[in-house]
Motif scaffolding. Structure first.
Motif: not given
Length: 320
Positions: A24-26, A65-67, A150-156, A263-270
């Motif tokens: 799930g994280i990865v 955006q990172k926040e 017509d949107i903004e993406l945060d991640y892919y 990043t790994f930290d992003d995935m931890k938050h998710l």
């Protein structure tokens, strides 16, 4: 004005020693749940940060955006299934805009058919949306999808579909609900029966399940439904604490076949703050009319349909 236009104009979770980070994280909601443990912490972190982490110019990560992810704000993630083989640039045949809103504890998946005719950002002409990957890789596909909706993406998150076989096998197989009875013509094994109802699939059977198109009366639309069904099945399998028995094999598959700007930290938050939203999902298939232009088939998506997609995403992310 969207972030893309601006660029063109100016150019906790708890770290318990008893838990495990798994699929799930990865895969970030390809398998949105799972458990994690200190015993494999460094192995997973190395796989994410050294192998699959690939920043892109099209998604500009400002401090604000990172926040978003640490503040548990709604996110838009592009899921890309790319048919990329040796000596072939590949095409983004699966494009799903995944919106996650932790405020309402829901996620929304919008599938864009690969034949949708649209402006290829950076090229200046219209073509099938899946060809954007062949012209400019993940970067150009992201910019094209942002422009399309017509949107903004945060991640892919990009998955090489050639790795789907290994991925599903590393999970120990998946369970899907099949709504169409058919016999395989050769994607997996000629004559294999995909019976209606609940199916247990291994990796190769899953590939046959998601690639079949011509026996489906709904063509690409039906295939996209099955692709979403597989994503849902992987999410469900990832929710099981015992779903991954060969973690080294799994991490090797991930390292070879997945790319993301997380990043790994992003995935931890998710994992800690967004994962329950994956259990409450809705889906939509972009609609259009098929036509031939210079003997090439395209799906023509109206401006009204594109506006509908835009509003579905923006309104979903505004809900409290």
């Amino acid at each position: 004005m969207s972030r893309q236009d601006k660029r063109e104009k100016s150019r906790k979770s708890r770290k318990s020693k008893y838990l495990k980070i798994t699929l799930g994280i990865v895969l970030v909601l390809f398998a949105g749940t799972g458990a994690y443990a200190y015993s494999i912490w460094n192995d997973v972190k190395d796989t994410v940060d050294k192998k699959i982490h690939k920043p892109v110019d099209s998604i500009e990560h400002t401090p604000e955006q990172k926040e978003k992810i640490s503040k548990e704000e709604p996110l838009n993630i592009l899921l890309m299934g790319v048919d990329e083989r040796k000596h072939d640039k590949g095409r983004a045949d699966t494009l799903i805009i995944l919106s996650i809103n932790p405020n309402i504890n829901k996620m929304q998946m919008i599938s864009i058919p690969r034949d949708s005719r649209t402006l290829i950002k950076g090229m200046g002409f219209k073509d099938k949306i899946n060809h954007s990957y062949a012209f400019g890789g993940s970067d150009m596909t992201i910019s094209t999808v942002e422009n399309f909706a017509d949107i903004e993406l945060d991640y892919y998150v990009k998955l090489n579909m050639e790795g789907l076989v290994e991925l599903v096998d590393a999970l120990g197989g998946i369970t899907v609900q099949n709504k169409l009875d058919w016999y395989d013509s050769g994607y997996y094994e000629k004559g294999f029966h995909y019976a209606k109802g609940e199916l247990e699939l291994n990796g190769e059977q899953t590939m046959g399940f998601v690639r079949m198109r011509y026996k489906d009366p709904n063509g690409d639309f039906g295939r996209n439904k099955r692709q979403r069904e597989v994503i849902r099945a992987i999410i469900d399998k990832g929710a099981s604490i015992g779903s991954i028995t060969k973690i080294d094999e799994f991490l090797d598959v991930i390292g070879k076949n997945v790319e993301t700007n997380m990043t790994f930290d992003d995935m931890k938050h998710l994992f800690s703050d967004y994962r329950s939203a994956s259990q409450n999902s809705s889906s939509y298939q972009v609609k259009g009319n098929g036509t031939y232009i210079d003997d090439i088939y395209y799906l023509i998506v109206s401006d009204q349909e594109r506006q509908k997609i835009h509003e579905m995403i923006t309104k979903f992310n505004q809900k409290k």
